[in-house]
Design an enzyme around this catalytic site. Structure first.
Site, PDB file in Angstrom:
ATOM      1  N   THR A 123       0.365  -1.274   0.251  1.00  9.23           N
ATOM      2  CA  THR A 123       0.071   0.059   0.094  1.00  9.23           C
ATOM      3  C   THR A 123       1.031   1.316  -0.223  1.00  9.23           C
ATOM      4  OG1 THR A 123      -1.447   1.711   1.138  1.00  9.23           O
ATOM      5  CG2 THR A 123       0.036  -0.148   2.300  1.00  9.23           C
ATOM      6  N   TYR A 147      -2.185   0.920   9.834  1.00  8.33           N
ATOM      7  CA  TYR A 147      -2.453  -0.274   8.523  1.00  8.33           C
ATOM      8  C   TYR A 147      -0.663   0.005   7.924  1.00  8.33           C
ATOM      9  CZ  TYR A 147      -3.788  -1.014   4.010  1.00  8.33           C
ATOM     10  OH  TYR A 147      -3.980  -1.229   2.644  1.00  8.33           O
TER      11      TYR A 147
HETATM   12  N1  UFG Z   1     -12.628  10.616   3.061  1.00 10.51           N
HETATM   13  C1  UFG Z   1     -13.724  11.556   3.605  1.00 10.51           C
HETATM   14  N2  UFG Z   1     -14.852  11.129   3.846  1.00 10.51           N
HETATM   15  C2  UFG Z   1     -15.238   9.622   3.553  1.00 10.51           C
HETATM   16  C3  UFG Z   1     -14.542   8.616   3.755  1.00 10.51           C
HETATM   17  C4  UFG Z   1     -13.217   9.101   3.538  1.00 10.51           C
HETATM   18  O1  UFG Z   1     -14.130  12.830   3.931  1.00 10.51           O
HETATM   19  O2  UFG Z   1     -16.622   9.427   4.010  1.00 10.51           O
HETATM   20  C5  UFG Z   1     -11.296  10.637   2.900  1.00 10.51           C
HETATM   21  C6  UFG Z   1     -10.582  10.437   3.638  1.00 10.51           C
HETATM   22  O3  UFG Z   1     -10.025  11.208   5.054  1.00 10.51           O
HETATM   23  C7  UFG Z   1      -9.034  10.935   2.554  1.00 10.51           C
HETATM   24  C8  UFG Z   1      -9.630  10.485   1.168  1.00 10.51           C
HETATM   25  O4  UFG Z   1     -10.955  10.664   1.743  1.00 10.51           O
HETATM   26  O5  UFG Z   1      -8.705  12.815   2.702  1.00 10.51           O
HETATM   27  C9  UFG Z   1      -9.590   9.015   0.978  1.00 10.51           C
HETATM   28  O6  UFG Z   1      -9.771   8.217   2.151  1.00 10.51           O
HETATM   29  P1  UFG Z   1      -9.954   6.582   1.571  1.00 10.51           P
HETATM   30  O7  UFG Z   1     -10.517   6.316   2.872  1.00 10.51           O
HETATM   31  O8  UFG Z   1     -11.367   6.739   0.554  1.00 10.51           O
HETATM   32  O9  UFG Z   1      -8.853   6.347   1.582  1.00 10.51           O
HETATM   33  P2  UFG Z   1      -7.621   5.839   2.072  1.00 10.51           P
HETATM   34  O10 UFG Z   1      -6.940   7.440   1.751  1.00 10.51           O
HETATM   35  O11 UFG Z   1      -8.126   6.608   3.307  1.00 10.51           O
HETATM   36  O12 UFG Z   1      -6.738   5.109   1.770  1.00 10.51           O
HETATM   37  C10 UFG Z   1      -6.473   4.673   0.516  1.00 10.51           C
HETATM   38  C11 UFG Z   1      -6.019   2.583   1.045  1.00 10.51           C
HETATM   39  C12 UFG Z   1      -5.570   2.321   2.108  1.00 10.51           C
HETATM   40  C13 UFG Z   1      -4.132   3.290   0.706  1.00 10.51           C
HETATM   41  C14 UFG Z   1      -4.564   4.981   0.905  1.00 10.51           C
HETATM   42  C15 UFG Z   1      -3.390   4.773  -0.198  1.00 10.51           C
HETATM   43  O13 UFG Z   1      -7.690   2.370   1.560  1.00 10.51           O
HETATM   44  O14 UFG Z   1      -4.965   0.847   1.682  1.00 10.51           O
HETATM   45  O15 UFG Z   1      -5.857   4.878  -0.041  1.00 10.51           O
HETATM   46  O16 UFG Z   1      -3.464   6.259  -0.813  1.00 10.51           O
HETATM   47  F1  UFG Z   1      -3.164   2.768   1.155  1.00 10.51           F
END
Ligand code: UFG
Length: 335
Positions: A123, A147
């Site tokens: 990741t 994670y």
């Molecule tokens: N977000 C919101 N509201 C939500 C969900 C997410 O504002 O309801 C924001 C998060 O705070 C973040 C962005 O949208 O800023 C993306 O969040 P995600 O939860 O969709 O994804 P993440 O970036 O946290 O994590 C994902 C994968 C990981 C990986 C990462 C790499 O789950 O495995 O991308 O960028 F490491």
């Protein structure tokens, strides 16, 4: 990269999950023999469009050894893991168990049964909050949440094992933000309570949630929301096939970023979700979510050059549209 000529066997952990099931489909279509190993805790039996399923836990080493002995795979793809950044902050031991300790179990089972090639789902979270963008594979690993640390630890297991054992080679694919669904809507993300932005936004448009929360608007980005490099799941599946051909051609262990090299803010994604769905769903700006880096964008020259990876869906609108078709199908199915 060219497909190898004879039929090879691939053992896929977590093959009933979102990314795993798209890869199983791509493997099946490319003529590989596939066996999925999944405990169905988040995966779904209906998502398996090719090959058989063994229902089992990753901490059941006896069953892993038995299954590997019987199937005799040429390679293992390891998807089974916990994947939520926020949850990893509140429940770190779950992540060290599922993502690190269980990977160790699998590697031991592979050694006991003489399986020497692995593709590992890593990741972008291993990079933490990188000082320089786009982030390249040589960037120091400084994860900022359990994670990312749990996946980094498994990368260390793989690197050390490949140094110690010349018969073990691996490819670690560092996924950026995987989204979208099979362009023919045969598969997609199928969790009732998704936390990832795109799925959450589309389910909010469909009325499954009353509003979409935007976690933080005070990040040092142009519009104050986090920026991510969203990669279509079908392109990611192709990257796995390219990595497999790379290993089967006898190449050395390697690590590749999987992203497109450009990013979109949360606000960009919300706007596109509204455009694609035609629904002006409720959005609420709230505090930052713990463990979120401000901006993550993949340096992706290595995967394009070394694996000759050619993404076909590098377009936010396509990502949203394919995911939307899938979400509507889930509703029609009564899921
Ligand atoms: N977000 C919101 N509201 C939500 C969900 C997410 O504002 O309801 C924001 C998060 O705070 C973040 C962005 O949208 O800023 C993306 O969040 P995600 O939860 O969709 O994804 P993440 O970036 O946290 O994590 C994902 C994968 C990981 C990986 C990462 C790499 O789950 O495995 O991308 O960028 F490491």
């Amino acid at each position: 990269m060219q497909q190898t000529e004879h039929k090879k066997r691939v053992f896929v952990t977590g093959g009933a999950g979102y990314i795993g099931s798209h890869v199983v489909l791509a493997l099946g279509e490319a003529g590989y023999e596939v066996l999925t190993y999944d405990n169905l805790s988040t995966g779904n039996r209906d998502s398996l469009l090719y090959g058989d399923l063994v229902v089992g836990d990753m901490d059941d080493k006896e069953l892993l050894v038995k299954t590997l002995t019987a199937f005799k795979p040429d390679a293992v793809m390891h998807f089974a893991a916990s994947i939520e950044v926020g949850e990893s902050v509140s429940n770190p031991l779950k992540y060290y168990r599922n993502n690190s300790a269980n990977a160790l179990n699998l590697l031991e089972a592979m050694r006991m049964t003489g399986v020497g090639q692995m593709i590992f789902s890593s990741t972008a979270a291993v990079y933490g909050n990188p000082a320089k963008l786009p982030v390249v594979e040589e960037t120091p690993l400084l994860p900022i949440n359990p994670y990312g640390t749990s996946k980094m630890m498994t990368e260390h297991f793989l690197a050390d094992l490949s140094l110690a054992d010349k018969d073990f080679r691996y490819v670690a694919l560092r996924y950026f933000n995987v989204a979208g669904a099979d362009p023919q809507a045969r598969l997609g993300q199928d969790y009732a309570n998704p936390t990832h932005l795109i799925t959450r936004a589309l389910k909010t448009a469909l009325g499954a949630f009353p509003k979409l929360q935007v976690f933080g608007t005070d990040y040092p980005t142009e519009d104050g929301t986090c920026i991510r490099d969203y990669i279509h799941v079908a392109d990611l599946a192709q990257a796995h096939l390219d990595a497999l051909s790379y290993l089967f051609a006898g190449a050395s262990s390697a690590i590749f970023n999987c992203g497109y090299g450009h990013g979109f803010s949360v606000t960009d994604v919300v706007d596109m979700a509204k455009q694609v769905t035609g629904i002006d769903f409720l959005v609420e700006e709230t505090d930052r979510r713990e463990g979120d880096p401000a901006e993550l964008i993949a340096g992706c020259a290595k995967i394009r050059n070394v694996l000759d990876w050619h993404p076909r869906h590098d377009d936010l609108e396509t990502i949203l549209k394919t995911a939307w078709e899938w979400e509507k199908k889930l509703v029609a199915r009564g899921a």
